[in-house]
Design an enzyme around this catalytic site. Structure first.
Site: not given
Ligand code: UDP
Ligand code: MN
Length: 249
Positions: A114, A199
């Protein structure tokens, strides 16, 4: 030789899925030497994604793995409650480790379906030696987050949300050399990572902050945006379906 960019995209079925994947595929079509690894969050590969991949004419690998039920977000959960796309990205890492070997040249980039990607971003990604980083727009409650650079070295991060994270970098803000992933076979995303630490869970086992390679003019250019697509309202659709007047394509 120019290294292949492996673009890893987790994706799941919802009303906007096809629109997202059409847009992303039409960005990737402009990039040479690219291999798209699409990992569906589903119990099997779907026809929709299979057809889209073939029609894109991109070199691709199509995988699937369903997020375990206890880790899957429910319709009513706030969107930040559970990490998304974790097992899918890890499966892509596993595929790369099974199908590529040192010294294959490549760079891996985790591109959600997205976001909005400038074509210029891929020029920056291509030269990654170990782990490269750059700003990400519209994320973390800011217009952008970015690594802070002094003398071409990353010395900190411009971020407001949980600034003490080891690597306060969005998924869209870094790329990893394939060789580094192959040399560190245990490195993966932690499904149980605390919110915001996904992350970091991968990067911590690969690099230190000092080793990060700043891209995009010393991290002064925004070339990717963490855009999010509004969930379409389906009120009329439901009414028509109920009346037996619905239409299918
Ligand atoms: N995703 C997934 N399964 C899910 C939810 C998300 O595979 O149950 C994928 C999604 O298609 C996207 C990535 O994981 O590529 C990140 O999800 P999302 O964009 O919803 O996260 P956000 O941008 O809100 O952090
Ligand atoms: Mn997103």
């Amino acid at each position: 030789e120019t290294p292949v960019i492996y673009v890893v995209t987790p994706t799941y079925a919802r009303l906007v899925q096809k629109a997202e994947l059409v847009r992303l595929s039409q960005t990737l079509m402009h990039i040479r030497n690219l291999h798209w690894i699409v990992v569906e969050d589903s119990p099997s590969k779907t026809q929709l994604v299979s057809d889209l991949l073939v029609q894109s004419k991109l070199p691709f690998t199509h995988l699937h793995t369903e997020t375990p039920k206890e880790h899957k977000r429910k319709e009513t959960d706030p969107n930040w409650l559970k990490p998304r796309g974790v097992e899918q990205r890890n499966l892509a890492l596993q595929w790369l480790r099974e199908h590529r070997k040192l010294p294959d040249a490549g760079v891996v980039y985790f591109a959600d379906d997205d976001n909005t990607y400038s074509l210029r971003l891929f020029d920056e990604i291509r030269s990654t030696q170990r782990v490269s980083v750059w700003p990400v727009g519209l994320v973390g409650g800011l217009r952008f987050e970015r690594p802070l650079v002094e003398n071409s070295r990353v010395v900190g991060f411009y971020t407001a949300w949980k600034p003490n994270r080891p690597f306060p970098i969005d998924m869209a803000g870094f790329a990893v050399a394939l060789s580094l992933l192959l040399a560190n076979p245990e490195a993966r995303f932690d499904l149980l990572a605390e919110r915001g630490y996904l992350e970091s869970s991968l990067l911590q086992s690969l690099v230190s902050m000092e080793e990060l390679e700043p891209k995009a003019d010393n991290c002064t250019k925004v070339l990717v945006w963490h855009t999010r697509t509004e969930k379409p309202k389906m009120k009329q659709e439901e009414l028509l379906q109920k009346q037996g007047l619905g239409s299918d394509l």
